[in-house]
Design a protein around this motif. Structure first.
Motif, PDB file in Angstrom:
ATOM      1  N   GLU A   5       2.757   4.559   0.472  1.00  0.00           N
ATOM      2  CA  GLU A   5       2.831   5.465   1.615  1.00  0.00           C
ATOM      3  C   GLU A   5       1.795   6.570   1.488  1.00  0.00           C
ATOM      4  O   GLU A   5       1.094   6.904   2.441  1.00  0.00           O
ATOM      5  CB  GLU A   5       4.238   6.071   1.632  1.00  0.00           C
ATOM      6  N   LYS A  17       2.387   0.132  -7.539  1.00  0.00           N
ATOM      7  CA  LYS A  17       2.700   0.923  -6.350  1.00  0.00           C
ATOM      8  C   LYS A  17       3.710   1.999  -6.693  1.00  0.00           C
ATOM      9  O   LYS A  17       3.551   3.171  -6.346  1.00  0.00           O
ATOM     10  CB  LYS A  17       3.260   0.006  -5.271  1.00  0.00           C
ATOM     11  N   ASN A  18       4.712   1.561  -7.406  1.00  0.00           N
ATOM     12  CA  ASN A  18       5.753   2.475  -7.829  1.00  0.00           C
ATOM     13  C   ASN A  18       5.180   3.666  -8.575  1.00  0.00           C
ATOM     14  O   ASN A  18       5.468   4.821  -8.285  1.00  0.00           O
ATOM     15  CB  ASN A  18       6.719   1.695  -8.725  1.00  0.00           C
ATOM     16  N   GLU A  64       3.230   6.033  -6.424  1.00  0.00           N
ATOM     17  CA  GLU A  64       4.065   6.881  -5.583  1.00  0.00           C
ATOM     18  C   GLU A  64       4.724   7.993  -6.382  1.00  0.00           C
ATOM     19  O   GLU A  64       4.812   9.132  -5.927  1.00  0.00           O
ATOM     20  CB  GLU A  64       5.096   6.023  -4.850  1.00  0.00           C
ATOM     21  N   ILE A  81       0.871  -1.182   0.000  1.00  0.00           N
ATOM     22  CA  ILE A  81       0.000   0.000   0.000  1.00  0.00           C
ATOM     23  C   ILE A  81       0.900   1.221   0.000  1.00  0.00           C
ATOM     24  O   ILE A  81       1.715   1.392   0.906  1.00  0.00           O
ATOM     25  CB  ILE A  81      -0.916   0.016   1.237  1.00  0.00           C
ATOM     26  N   THR A 127       7.900  -0.230 -18.445  1.00  0.00           N
ATOM     27  CA  THR A 127       8.809  -1.344 -18.263  1.00  0.00           C
ATOM     28  C   THR A 127       8.146  -2.704 -18.243  1.00  0.00           C
ATOM     29  O   THR A 127       8.472  -3.567 -19.024  1.00  0.00           O
ATOM     30  CB  THR A 127       9.544  -1.157 -16.945  1.00  0.00           C
ATOM     31  N   GLY A 128       7.255  -2.858 -17.318  1.00  0.00           N
ATOM     32  CA  GLY A 128       6.753  -4.205 -17.099  1.00  0.00           C
ATOM     33  C   GLY A 128       6.172  -4.825 -18.354  1.00  0.00           C
ATOM     34  O   GLY A 128       6.379  -5.995 -18.627  1.00  0.00           O
ATOM     35  N   GLN A 170       4.754  -8.791  -8.287  1.00  0.00           N
ATOM     36  CA  GLN A 170       5.581  -7.950  -9.157  1.00  0.00           C
ATOM     37  C   GLN A 170       4.733  -6.880  -9.830  1.00  0.00           C
ATOM     38  O   GLN A 170       5.101  -5.716  -9.892  1.00  0.00           O
ATOM     39  CB  GLN A 170       6.196  -8.815 -10.254  1.00  0.00           C
ATOM     40  N   GLY A 214       3.708  -4.416  -7.410  1.00  0.00           N
ATOM     41  CA  GLY A 214       4.848  -3.578  -7.056  1.00  0.00           C
ATOM     42  C   GLY A 214       5.043  -2.450  -8.049  1.00  0.00           C
ATOM     43  O   GLY A 214       5.307  -1.303  -7.666  1.00  0.00           O
ATOM     44  N   SER A 215       4.892  -2.766  -9.303  1.00  0.00           N
ATOM     45  CA  SER A 215       5.115  -1.710 -10.287  1.00  0.00           C
ATOM     46  C   SER A 215       3.983  -0.694 -10.244  1.00  0.00           C
ATOM     47  O   SER A 215       4.203   0.493 -10.466  1.00  0.00           O
ATOM     48  CB  SER A 215       5.297  -2.312 -11.676  1.00  0.00           C
TER      49      SER A 215
END
Lengths: 292, 1128
Positions: free
Chosen positions: B454, B977-978, B981, B452, B893-894, B971, B974-975
């Motif tokens: 920040e 989330k990135n 952010e 999650i 990217t992914g 994964q 994660g991306s």
């Protein structure tokens, strides 16, 4: 308030399947598992690494005491719940446990010994799980009435669990194994490094006397069966003499019980599957006329 | 069984009043009645005898006979059976007489010989209907009644014309009555059958042949006919001879199946969409569409027949449904080229699947979906690819897959997911044993929660805002002020409720409190007495605010439990050992894995991609043109100086009139001129890197290109799409223009411009004419194949110019649009539509750039490197890292990995198209619309409920180590989330926007929960389970608000908030304007981007909680035993 336990009911019900399973149980108590924990790669995928690194100072403090540590109790509760689920799945013969009302870290249990030296023994016990579970020591098992046994402390009634679980390893050790161990000691008696030296010596030197002491002890334990539970807890296991008014009904319910999902209405009667067992092809099963 | 229960003898009320018997004979004694009857009969016989001698007969005769017959039959109907011996009561005296003298036969014969005029035929039908409906005796068992009846019915069956229209209703009513009494006395069926075989020859079940033509009628008539047929079906279920007759000698099954086909063809090709969030047909949606009602009635009837009929009939019907409806009608319908039709047919299929309850019928549908190949692709494949499209088609497809997943069908799951996971090649060899492990210690849950972002953890809120928050809001926010934890109820703590559940009744639950409701009253556990030394004590204090999470746990538990339950009869546990990974047949490879075709493929994929993008755009346009867009969306009014947002109401009705215009106006001269102009612009843009365009916007399309590449599509279909695209694009162009359709066509057509600039060599404008599409396709192919050369030469251009070129393009668009340049005020422009186009544009620009630089090279590299696996494996990661170094916000990217682009060699693990498409869609969460994300996360949630260790470990075990080429859910998340952010960091008022988005969603959820108890549509399964939900933050991810009214309400309710939000989005933009000449339109596109991103942030956080809850609940779930032992 208290759940009623009827010795006869439970013993009768469980006997048949317990005999079959007792053999396998021994092997199960020490499963050979590959050391997965050590070889684990970082669980974060490579491309996500930069992210976590960037945020890592924050998130590490957070997991300690921040927002997301607040999920902690869920983890502990669920871990214990998961352990309990495992216990249920194991179907341990003659062993019943019930977590306490007040704390998930305390489980009440009772063990029925069906044969061997301790035959007809009904021993109540309590399992204490360390609060830093699963990272702490192994759980403790304490018999309500000290059982006369080399591995049971004659004063406190505590079973020497640690000899079987020298180091408690998460993922490898589970509470059902402790319970399994608590059962095993009554069938395979070990006198090495005893907590009760008298019992150990007697067992080795004078098995007859040992036997008679055990019989006395079993009688003693059983005479206290209907005592009020030591712990004042709604979920403590308490026994009462057979009372048809109460127990007949409970027994019937027990046998008739079928577990349903919480709200299963509107679900198909059974899951859809036309896959033949052993096949991985869809619709490989023969049409059965049962589908009416 | 509702069908059967509906069939109560229905005549009583209406009939008795009309035929109120002459002298209330029921009170009279049988003797008197018999005398009266005899009296009537004497008079009738007189007339009849008279008739015999003198031919012709007068109207008086007829009237007399009718009157007497009326009386006689009433008497017969009212007669009670005489006291007989034991079980079979004797006939009453009247009936005895009727039989002895064969009175009815004589009467009917008289009428027949006289020449049946419709009038008396009608009269007779009514009389018989009354007789059979009201008689107290089993009349049909007597051939003295049955034979004349059959004779009468036979007369109604005109070999050529069928039944005269005037008689229809009476005939069906009579037949219905016959069937009702047949259902009461099954022997009648046998009699009917035998009598018939003597008289009628092949069509010996006369009543049946008479009823069949009415199967698909609408209204009461059709319903009665279907009811009657169903009774025949039910009665004949145990009669093999009759069943065989129906199967072999009647047209029942073919008529039923082909009738469905016919009815399907009358369904609307395009569904008028209300509301952005619409994604599935609910009862309230279709109940007003008569053709759909008709179809659904017939489908329901099929379902009922399958339920009650003899296996012979059932099998035949299913067969006909498959071969006569699904394959020839549904198959092509699903492959229609127009996006509207795709949407409609997908929604229909979804509706059908939700409406069917009979297992074997469901099986027929599933078999069709899973196994039938249309143009080499299974229906499933085709449907899967639709998920990657944009907006509505994606939503409808996701909804369909949600329905499919909710069936918990092993065969489906096998094809969709399991067969790709079965070989276990996706996990490291050493990890195979871990497949079965559950998240015992909450590690995976922790992992999910740690993702999650920040910025999404709203810690403190301004107190003023706190007050207006919904009560449950505080739970997640962890604001202790909103709810005091004082819940004095001494209920069972929640965890113990769980225990009780698992212990079943072995341990009776605390009798004082129902343990049922405890999961939803989490506070009970918190305030429950804890022993002071218990560690739980302190911990629980800390967790007080997290009760929202408990809701998720509860939901997850329910989902998993239901899934366990539904899967309990599956053939295997799918735990990585059974079925054995080694015996599992290799799953089909990813569609583009033919190495020899790599280069060609690549070109194709380019065309595919561009076409697809265009198609996607067309979808968007189509949606815009078809929807009223009044659910919380915005009308954007553009003036030169400012942009204002106004809440959208129903005022917009878009452009059905645009069509005639375009054909006349799309003159090639205009278009080619435009094409030329565009070419120069776009040539710049091809080669110019434009960093700003990298983040965000183009993503969706980019994902699409990748996914598209994985599709094997028939060229023909593409062509269709292509032409369709042009059509829709032109529609879309009008969206840009003024609302009245008087806009001249040639001034502004973004879509076709884009198109023509993509296909540089296209000499023709993209018109809607199908004849040109072939040509287009060719030039498309050429165009894209020439791209590398072209870009190589011009790749020196600078950043700056690239920037300019895009802006110039936008300026140009603006100028070209007369609506914008000429008339400044109040042009309704649909931000999303425009955004779509803009995105197309940027996407193309960026894509060209990629093409010209790395892609071209990597293509060359990969052509050689393709066989060596190891290089490829590491490559995507490298690229990702590189790009994230240079441009941290780069999110390409992914998805963009050259490996996948060229197709994976067979040996590489491939988790299947479903997972792939879901993941790539997830990866693009930031760009997805709110509703897509809601649906998407819902589908993943449902998938993650499956208890099969292969599925569970793949999705939820964050500790699993997969092969490098296998992307894991964590994964992907994660991306995302990135990106969130990065986004949040770039927008200073992100927290405020987030809160507003939150509030909108909560309001929406609240509304829904208020709404759902009443008028909940009775779509089984999916909806029924949802009803019980309590309003909670879990409803943020509300997956069932597809009611237009509901959405509208929600929109109204939350409008104020959103408006604020929207404006602040804008102000943010204006403040943070990146200098230079960013045009207003660009800002709007940006605004939409911001909106999507903010919603995404909310949904994403909630989704992670859901996943965490699932991981935890899986660890404590207990399987159900197979149902064999249990009675069904």
């Amino acid at each position: 308030m208290n759940p009623f336990w009827s010795m006869s009911t439970n013993a009768g019900r469980k006997r048949s399947d317990s005999e079959e399973q007792s053999g396998q149980g021994e092997q199960r108590s020490s499963p050979a598992r590959p050391p997965l924990g050590k070889k684990q790669l970082p669980s974060i995928p490579k491309n996500a690494v930069p992210i976590t690194k960037a945020a890592s100072p924050a998130s590490s403090t957070q997991s300690a005491n921040g927002t997301h540590a607040s999920y902690g109790p869920f983890y502990l509760e669920y871990s214990l719940l998961a352990e309990f689920t495992l216990v249920i799945k194991q179907k341990l013969p003659g062993i019943y446990v019930q977590p306490s009302y007040r704390s998930a870290l305390m489980w009440f249990g009772v063990i029925f010994i069906r044969h061997g030296l301790y035959q007809d023994g009904v021993f109540k016990f309590t399992v204490y799980i360390p609060d830093n579970y699963p990272d702490g020591d192994c759980p403790r098992v304490v018999f309500d009435t000290p059982v006369f046994h080399p591995l049971v402390d004659p004063v406190s009634g505590e079973l020497d669990v640690r000899r079987a679980f020298t180091k408690w390893r998460r993922n490898h050790n589970h509470i059902w194994q402790v319970l399994m161990y608590a059962r095993t000691i009554f069938y395979k008696i070990n006198t090495m490094d005893p907590l009760n030296p008298e019992a150990a010596v007697l067992y080795d030197k004078d098995i007859q006397l040992f036997k008679s002491k055990v019989v006395d002890n079993v009688k003693l334990c059983n005479s206290h069966l209907f005592d009020q539970p030591k712990m004042d807890d709604p979920y403590a296991i308490s026994f009462s003499p057979w009372n048809p008014v109460v127990h007949e009904e409970a027994k019937e319910k027990m046998f008739a019980h079928k577990r349903w999902p919480e709200d299963y209405k509107g679900l198909p009667v059974s899951g859809l599957s036309w896959v033949k067992t052993g096949s991985t092809q869809p619709f490989s099963k023969e049409d059965n006329p049962l589908q009416t | 069984m509702s069908w059967l229960s509906r069939l109560n003898p229905r005549a009583q009320g209406t009939r008795t009043s009309r035929h109120a018997a002459p002298s209330s004979p029921c009170t009279a004694d049988p003797e008197t009645c018999l005398m009266v009857f005899q009296n009537h009969w004497r008079q009738v016989s007189g007339v009849l005898k008279q008739r015999e001698s003198s031919v012709g007969g007068s109207a008086d005769d007829l009237t007399a006979v009718r009157n007497h017959t009326d009386q006689m039959l009433c008497l017969l109907a009212e007669e009670r059976p005489a006291e007989g011996d034991g079980e079979s009561p004797a006939m009453g005296p009247i009936l005895e007489m009727v039989e002895a003298e064969n009175i009815l036969e004589v009467l009917v014969q008289w009428h027949v010989r006289r020449g049946l005029d419709p009038d008396s035929q009608l009269e007779l039908l009514k009389l018989f209907e009354m007789l059979i409906g009201q008689s107290h005796q089993p009349l049909l068992l007597h051939s003295a009644v049955l034979q004349p009846l059959l004779c009468l019915l036979g007369a109604c069956l005109d070999p050529q014309l069928g039944c005269p229209t005037a008689l229809e209703s009476s005939l069906v009513l009579l037949l219905n009555q016959v069937c009702v009494s047949m259902a009461k006395q099954t022997a009648v069926l046998e009699l009917l059958f035998r009598c018939g075989s003597v008289q009628q020859g092949p069509t010996n079940l006369l009543i049946f042949s008479l009823l069949v033509p009415f199967i698909h009628r609408d209204g009461a008539l059709g319903q009665q006919a279907r009811d009657a047929l169903l009774l025949v079906m039910a009665t004949s279920a145990s009669n093999h001879a009759v069943a065989r007759h129906i199967a072999e000698n009647s047209y029942f099954c073919p008529v039923l199946a082909t009738g469905l086909s016919g009815l399907y063809s009358t369904l609307p090709r395009k569904i008028e969409v209300r509301g952005d969030d619409w994604h599935a047909l609910r009862r309230e949606d279709w109940i007003g569409v008569s053709s759909l009602v008709l179809f659904m009635n017939s489908l329901e009837f099929c379902n009922a027949v399958v339920q009650v009929a003899h296996p012979l009939v059932r099998c035949q019907l299913l067969d006909y449904l498959h071969n006569g409806f699904l394959v020839p009608v549904m198959g092509p319908a699903l492959h229609k080229s127009s996006v509207d039709e795709m949407i409609a047919s997908t929604a229909y299929l979804d509706l059908f699947l939700r409406s069917i309850t009979e297992t074997s019928l469901l099986k027929t549908f599933l078999r069709f979906i899973l196994l039938h190949r249309h143009d080499n692709d299974t229906i499933l494949d085709t449907l899967l690819t639709r998920i990657s499209s944009n907006s509505r088609l994606c939503m409808v497809s996701l909804s369909l897959f949600k329905t499919l997943l909710s069936l918990n069908c092993e065969d489906l799951m096998l094809q969709l997911v399991l067969r790709y996971l079965l070989p276990c090649t996706h996990v490291m060899l050493s990890q195979r044993r871990a497949v079965r492990e559950t998240d015992l210690y909450g590690k995976s849950a922790d992992k999910f929660l740690s993702l999650i972002p920040e910025c999404c953890r709203i810690t403190a809120m301004p107190s003023s805002e706190l007050d207006e928050e919904p009560a449950f809001w505080g739970k997640v926010l962890g604001s202790p002020t909103t709810e005091s934890p004082v819940h004095p109820r001494p209920s069972t703590p929640s965890r113990l409720a769980l225990f009780i559940r698992q212990q079943s009744s072995g341990v009776p639950a605390n009798p004082s409190s129902g343990s049922e409701d405890t999961p939803s009253s989490p506070r009970g556990s918190i305030s429950s007495p804890l022993s002071p030394d218990s560690p739980m004590h302190q911990l629980l204090d800390a967790s007080e605010g997290e009760t929202g999470y408990l809701e998720y746990l509860h939901d997850a538990r329910r989902g998993i439990e239901l899934c366990y339950w539904a899967c309990r009869d599956w053939s295997a546990p799918y735990d990585g050992e059974n079925p054995s990974p080694n015996s599992a047949p290799p799953p089909p490879p990813p569609p583009t894995s033919n190495p020899s075709l790599n280069m060609v493929k690549e070109h194709f994929s380019l065309t595919d991609a561009s076409q697809q993008r265009a198609a996607v755009m067309a979808t968007a346009h189509a949606e815009w043109s078809s929807s009223e867009q009044d659910s919380g969306e915005w009308d954007v009014t553009i003036n030169k100086n400012c942009i204002s947002l106004t809440p959208r109401s129903k005022k917009r009705s878009l452009l059905p009139s645009s069509k005639p215009l375009q054909s006349s106006l799309s003159s090639s001269s205009v278009s080619t001129e435009k094409t030329g102009a565009m070419e120069t612009v776009s040539q710049h843009s091809y080669s110019t890197p434009h960093p700003a365009l990298y983040n965000g916007m183009g993503q969706v399309e980019f994902a699409d290109t990748v996914d598209e590449r994985m599709k094997v599509k028939k060229v023909k279909r593409e062509t269709d799409i292509n032409s369709e695209v042009a059509e829709s694009v032109q529609n879309g162009s009008v969206v840009m223009g003024p609302i009245d359709a008087s806009l001249p066509y040639n001034d502004f057509n973004v879509g076709s411009k884009l198109k023509s600039s993509q296909v540089q060599m296209n000499p023709q404008p993209q018109t809607t004419l199908p004849s040109t599409s072939q040509e287009c396709l060719q030039s498309d192919g050429q165009g894209s194949s020439s791209v590398p050369g072209l870009t190589e030469t011009s790749s020196v251009t600078s950043d700056r110019r690239g920037h300019e070129s895009v802006e110039r393009l936008i300026e140009e668009l603006l100028e070209r649009a007369p609506s914008l340049s000429g008339d400044f005020k109040c042009q309704g422009i649909s931000i999303e539509a425009f955004h779509q186009e803009l995105r197309e544009l940027e996407e193309r620009v960026r894509e060209r750039k990629v093409l010209s630089h790395s892609f071209e090279e990597s293509c060359r590299d990969f052509r050689t490197a393709a066989p060596s696996l190891t290089d490829e494996d590491s490559l995507p990661v490298e690229i990702e890292q590189r790009s994230s170094e240079t441009k941290p916000e780069s999110s390409t990217t992914g998805v963009f990995s050259p490996t996948r682009l060229l197709g994976q060699p067979l040996a590489q693990p491939y988790t299947g198209p479903f997972i792939t498409v879901l993941f790539s869609k997830l990866e693009n969460m930031m760009q997805n619309s709110l509703y897509v994300n809601i649906l998407l996360t819902g589908v993943v949630f449902q998938l993650a409920c499956y208890p099969q260790p292969l599925v569970r470990s793949f999705l939820l075990n964050t500790n699993m180590v997969f092969q490098p080429s296998v992307k894991s859910l964590i994964q992907v998340l994660g991306s995302v989330k990135n990106r969130i952010e990065v986004f949040a960091a770039a927008h200073e008022d992100f927290p405020a926007m987030l809160r507003k988005a939150h509030r909108f969603l909560v309001a929406r959820g609240k509304l829904d929960s208020i709404d759902s108890p009443m008028g909940a549509p009775n779509l089984r399964r999916s909806d029924s389970s949802i009803k019980s939900r309590k309003p909670s933050l879990g409803d943020l991810i509300l997956r069932h608000t597809n009611s237009p009214t509901r959405a509208r309400h929600a929109a109204q309710l939350a409008l104020a908030h959103v408006r604020d939000g929207g404006q602040s989005l804008h102000s943010a933009l204006f403040r943070g304007g990146k200098g230079g000449g960013a045009s207003g339109l660009e800002k709007q596109a940006e605004a939409l981007r911001v909106k999507n991103a903010v919603y995404c942030a909310v949904i994403f956080s909630e989704f992670l909680k859901e996943l965490a809850a699932l991981a935890q609940e899986h660890a404590v779930a207990l399987p159900f035993p197979p149902s064999q032992g249990i009675e069904e």
